[in-house]
Design a protein around this motif. Structure first.
Motif, PDB file in Angstrom:
ATOM      1  N   TYR A  11      43.649  20.824  32.830  1.00 18.03           N
ATOM      2  CA  TYR A  11      42.270  21.286  32.668  1.00 18.03           C
ATOM      3  C   TYR A  11      42.174  22.290  31.525  1.00 18.03           C
ATOM      4  CZ  TYR A  11      37.647  23.140  33.686  1.00 18.03           C
ATOM      5  OH  TYR A  11      36.334  23.533  33.579  1.00 18.03           O
ATOM      6  N   ARG A  12      43.130  23.208  31.448  1.00 23.30           N
ATOM      7  CA  ARG A  12      43.140  24.184  30.353  1.00 23.30           C
ATOM      8  C   ARG A  12      43.281  23.456  29.012  1.00 23.30           C
ATOM      9  NH1 ARG A  12      47.586  28.031  31.116  1.00 23.30           N
ATOM     10  NH2 ARG A  12      48.548  26.353  32.250  1.00 23.30           N
ATOM     11  N   PHE A  13      44.097  22.415  28.975  1.00 23.09           N
ATOM     12  CA  PHE A  13      44.218  21.582  27.785  1.00 23.09           C
ATOM     13  C   PHE A  13      42.879  20.914  27.467  1.00 23.09           C
ATOM     14  CE2 PHE A  13      44.548  17.265  26.221  1.00 23.09           C
ATOM     15  CZ  PHE A  13      45.242  17.427  25.030  1.00 23.09           C
ATOM     16  N   CYS A  14      42.229  20.360  28.492  1.00 23.30           N
ATOM     17  CA  CYS A  14      40.952  19.673  28.297  1.00 23.30           C
ATOM     18  C   CYS A  14      39.879  20.615  27.762  1.00 23.30           C
ATOM     19  CB  CYS A  14      40.491  19.015  29.595  1.00 23.30           C
ATOM     20  SG  CYS A  14      41.410  17.520  30.011  1.00 23.30           S
ATOM     21  N   LEU A  15      39.899  21.874  28.190  1.00 19.88           N
ATOM     22  CA  LEU A  15      38.940  22.841  27.654  1.00 19.88           C
ATOM     23  C   LEU A  15      39.078  22.944  26.137  1.00 19.88           C
ATOM     24  CD1 LEU A  15      39.150  25.711  30.308  1.00 19.88           C
ATOM     25  CD2 LEU A  15      37.232  24.130  29.947  1.00 19.88           C
ATOM     26  N   ILE A  16      40.301  22.947  25.660  1.00 18.15           N
ATOM     27  CA  ILE A  16      40.557  22.996  24.219  1.00 18.15           C
ATOM     28  C   ILE A  16      40.073  21.701  23.567  1.00 18.15           C
ATOM     29  CG2 ILE A  16      42.368  23.095  22.448  1.00 18.15           C
ATOM     30  CD1 ILE A  16      43.956  24.885  24.473  1.00 18.15           C
ATOM     31  N   GLU A  19      36.250  21.463  23.355  1.00 12.82           N
ATOM     32  CA  GLU A  19      35.724  22.405  22.361  1.00 12.82           C
ATOM     33  C   GLU A  19      35.900  21.887  20.932  1.00 12.82           C
ATOM     34  OE1 GLU A  19      33.991  25.970  21.057  1.00 12.82           O
ATOM     35  OE2 GLU A  19      34.259  25.355  23.143  1.00 12.82           O
ATOM     36  N   ASN A  20      36.908  21.039  20.712  1.00 11.35           N
ATOM     37  CA  ASN A  20      37.283  20.668  19.345  1.00 11.35           C
ATOM     38  C   ASN A  20      37.175  19.174  19.024  1.00 11.35           C
ATOM     39  OD1 ASN A  20      38.516  23.288  18.127  1.00 11.35           O
ATOM     40  ND2 ASN A  20      39.299  23.179  20.211  1.00 11.35           N
ATOM     41  N   GLU A  21      36.856  18.362  19.990  1.00 11.52           N
ATOM     42  CA  GLU A  21      36.890  16.912  19.753  1.00 11.52           C
ATOM     43  C   GLU A  21      35.784  16.424  18.838  1.00 11.52           C
ATOM     44  OE1 GLU A  21      36.209  14.297  23.140  1.00 11.52           O
ATOM     45  OE2 GLU A  21      35.038  15.856  24.085  1.00 11.52           O
ATOM     46  N   PRO A  22      36.039  15.321  18.154  1.00 10.32           N
ATOM     47  CA  PRO A  22      37.317  14.621  18.031  1.00 10.32           C
ATOM     48  C   PRO A  22      38.290  15.471  17.216  1.00 10.32           C
ATOM     49  CG  PRO A  22      35.723  13.665  16.526  1.00 10.32           C
ATOM     50  CD  PRO A  22      34.991  14.712  17.325  1.00 10.32           C
ATOM     51  N   VAL A  23      39.557  15.403  17.594  1.00  9.59           N
ATOM     52  CA  VAL A  23      40.549  16.276  16.952  1.00  9.59           C
ATOM     53  C   VAL A  23      41.869  15.518  16.786  1.00  9.59           C
ATOM     54  CG1 VAL A  23      41.243  17.279  19.177  1.00  9.59           C
ATOM     55  CG2 VAL A  23      41.654  18.563  17.076  1.00  9.59           C
ATOM     56  N   LYS A  24      42.510  15.748  15.673  1.00  6.04           N
ATOM     57  CA  LYS A  24      43.816  15.127  15.437  1.00  6.04           C
ATOM     58  C   LYS A  24      44.833  15.727  16.414  1.00  6.04           C
ATOM     59  CE  LYS A  24      45.061  13.664  11.309  1.00  6.04           C
ATOM     60  NZ  LYS A  24      44.980  12.284  11.630  1.00  6.04           N
ATOM     61  N   SER A  25      45.753  14.906  16.858  1.00  9.48           N
ATOM     62  CA  SER A  25      46.750  15.373  17.823  1.00  9.48           C
ATOM     63  C   SER A  25      47.581  16.515  17.247  1.00  9.48           C
ATOM     64  CB  SER A  25      47.646  14.226  18.300  1.00  9.48           C
ATOM     65  OG  SER A  25      48.265  13.590  17.203  1.00  9.48           O
ATOM     66  N   CYS A  32      47.160  24.321  21.144  1.00  6.27           N
ATOM     67  CA  CYS A  32      47.833  24.547  22.430  1.00  6.27           C
ATOM     68  C   CYS A  32      48.963  25.563  22.293  1.00  6.27           C
ATOM     69  CB  CYS A  32      48.350  23.226  22.992  1.00  6.27           C
ATOM     70  SG  CYS A  32      47.015  22.147  23.582  1.00  6.27           S
ATOM     71  N   LYS A  33      49.623  25.573  21.132  1.00 13.60           N
ATOM     72  CA  LYS A  33      50.653  26.585  20.897  1.00 13.60           C
ATOM     73  C   LYS A  33      50.012  27.967  20.864  1.00 13.60           C
ATOM     74  CE  LYS A  33      54.368  27.990  17.833  1.00 13.60           C
ATOM     75  NZ  LYS A  33      55.106  27.742  16.598  1.00 13.60           N
ATOM     76  N   GLU A  34      48.888  28.096  20.135  1.00 17.60           N
ATOM     77  CA  GLU A  34      48.195  29.382  20.013  1.00 17.60           C
ATOM     78  C   GLU A  34      47.607  29.855  21.338  1.00 17.60           C
ATOM     79  OE1 GLU A  34      45.113  28.830  17.103  1.00 17.60           O
ATOM     80  OE2 GLU A  34      46.545  28.327  15.512  1.00 17.60           O
ATOM     81  N   GLN A  35      46.910  28.959  22.024  1.00 19.72           N
ATOM     82  CA  GLN A  35      46.130  29.360  23.196  1.00 19.72           C
ATOM     83  C   GLN A  35      46.881  29.264  24.519  1.00 19.72           C
ATOM     84  OE1 GLN A  35      42.145  27.670  23.194  1.00 19.72           O
ATOM     85  NE2 GLN A  35      42.178  27.526  20.967  1.00 19.72           N
ATOM     86  N   GLY A  37      50.547  28.663  24.572  1.00 22.45           N
ATOM     87  CA  GLY A  37      51.974  28.930  24.401  1.00 22.45           C
ATOM     88  C   GLY A  37      52.839  27.696  24.591  1.00 22.45           C
ATOM     89  N   TRP A  38      52.253  26.510  24.404  1.00 26.42           N
ATOM     90  CA  TRP A  38      52.982  25.259  24.628  1.00 26.42           C
ATOM     91  C   TRP A  38      53.773  24.856  23.394  1.00 26.42           C
ATOM     92  CZ3 TRP A  38      49.091  21.318  27.223  1.00 26.42           C
ATOM     93  CH2 TRP A  38      48.770  21.778  28.496  1.00 26.42           C
ATOM     94  N   LYS A  39      54.888  24.140  23.661  1.00 31.04           N
ATOM     95  CA  LYS A  39      55.638  23.483  22.600  1.00 31.04           C
ATOM     96  C   LYS A  39      54.948  22.162  22.278  1.00 31.04           C
ATOM     97  CE  LYS A  39      60.017  25.491  23.947  1.00 31.04           C
ATOM     98  NZ  LYS A  39      61.378  25.269  24.417  1.00 31.04           N
ATOM     99  N   ALA A  40      55.255  21.633  21.102  1.00 31.68           N
ATOM    100  CA  ALA A  40      54.648  20.371  20.673  1.00 31.68           C
ATOM    101  C   ALA A  40      54.925  19.254  21.685  1.00 31.68           C
ATOM    102  CB  ALA A  40      55.164  19.980  19.293  1.00 31.68           C
ATOM    103  N   THR A  41      56.140  19.209  22.201  1.00 28.86           N
ATOM    104  CA  THR A  41      56.494  18.134  23.147  1.00 28.86           C
ATOM    105  C   THR A  41      55.637  18.198  24.410  1.00 28.86           C
ATOM    106  OG1 THR A  41      58.278  19.533  24.004  1.00 28.86           O
ATOM    107  CG2 THR A  41      58.880  17.864  22.357  1.00 28.86           C
ATOM    108  N   THR A  42      55.312  19.403  24.858  1.00 28.85           N
ATOM    109  CA  THR A  42      54.459  19.559  26.043  1.00 28.85           C
ATOM    110  C   THR A  42      53.079  18.996  25.770  1.00 28.85           C
ATOM    111  OG1 THR A  42      55.672  21.556  26.667  1.00 28.85           O
ATOM    112  CG2 THR A  42      53.503  21.226  27.688  1.00 28.85           C
ATOM    113  N   THR A  43      52.513  19.338  24.623  1.00 31.98           N
ATOM    114  CA  THR A  43      51.176  18.845  24.271  1.00 31.98           C
ATOM    115  C   THR A  43      51.161  17.328  24.194  1.00 31.98           C
ATOM    116  OG1 THR A  43      50.668  20.887  23.096  1.00 31.98           O
ATOM    117  CG2 THR A  43      49.301  18.967  22.580  1.00 31.98           C
ATOM    118  N   TYR A  44      52.149  16.753  23.521  1.00 30.72           N
ATOM    119  CA  TYR A  44      52.189  15.290  23.398  1.00 30.72           C
ATOM    120  C   TYR A  44      52.382  14.615  24.758  1.00 30.72           C
ATOM    121  CZ  TYR A  44      52.139  15.642  18.312  1.00 30.72           C
ATOM    122  OH  TYR A  44      51.767  15.895  17.020  1.00 30.72           O
TER     123      TYR A  44
END
Length: 123
Positions: A11-16, A19-25, A32-35, A37-44
């Motif tokens: 849900y926290r990811f979806c909020l981002i 707010e930004n869609e459409p957005v490049k991965s 997600c790293k900024e807001q 603290g996730w690593k790239a692998t977590t986001t993907y």
């Protein structure tokens, strides 16, 4: 239409995303790293998981939602009322108001919603 389940971190990811869609991965990875603290692998991984569940689509590295914030919030609220209050909206409201201070303006707003609902208006 059934709204797919979205868990707390998703849900926290979806909020981002909303707010930004459409957005490049790749931009989502940065956000997600900024807001969060996730690593790239977590986001993907979250993008892949939510895509598989029909929450979003990722086409040509552009991510867009397939369900709205309102839909997800309504599904979560319905699930909570069903599980915790045996489907009783009055029981939910009684429990909520017992432990939350509600302003006169909020009471008026809720009353207006009830009045509109009684008249058959949606919003």
């Amino acid at each position: 239409m059934h709204t797919p389940k979205v868990f707390e971190s998703e849900y926290r990811f979806c909020l981002i995303l909303w707010e930004n869609e459409p957005v490049k991965s790749s931009k989502l990875v940065e956000l997600c790293k900024e807001q969060l603290g996730w690593k790239a692998t977590t986001t993907y991984t979250v993008i892949k998981r939510l895509s598989e569940r029909g929450v979003l689509k990722n086409e040509n590295t552009v991510v867009t939602s397939l369900v709205s914030k309102d839909q997800v919030q309504a599904a979560q609220l319905n699930e909570m009322v069903e599980k915790t209050f045996e489907g009783s909206l009055p029981a939910f409201i009684a429990a909520f108001t017992k432990h939350q201070k509600i302003s006169d303006a909020e009471i008026d707003e809720v009353q207006q919603m009830i009045d509109r609902f009684r008249k058959g208006e949606s919003k």
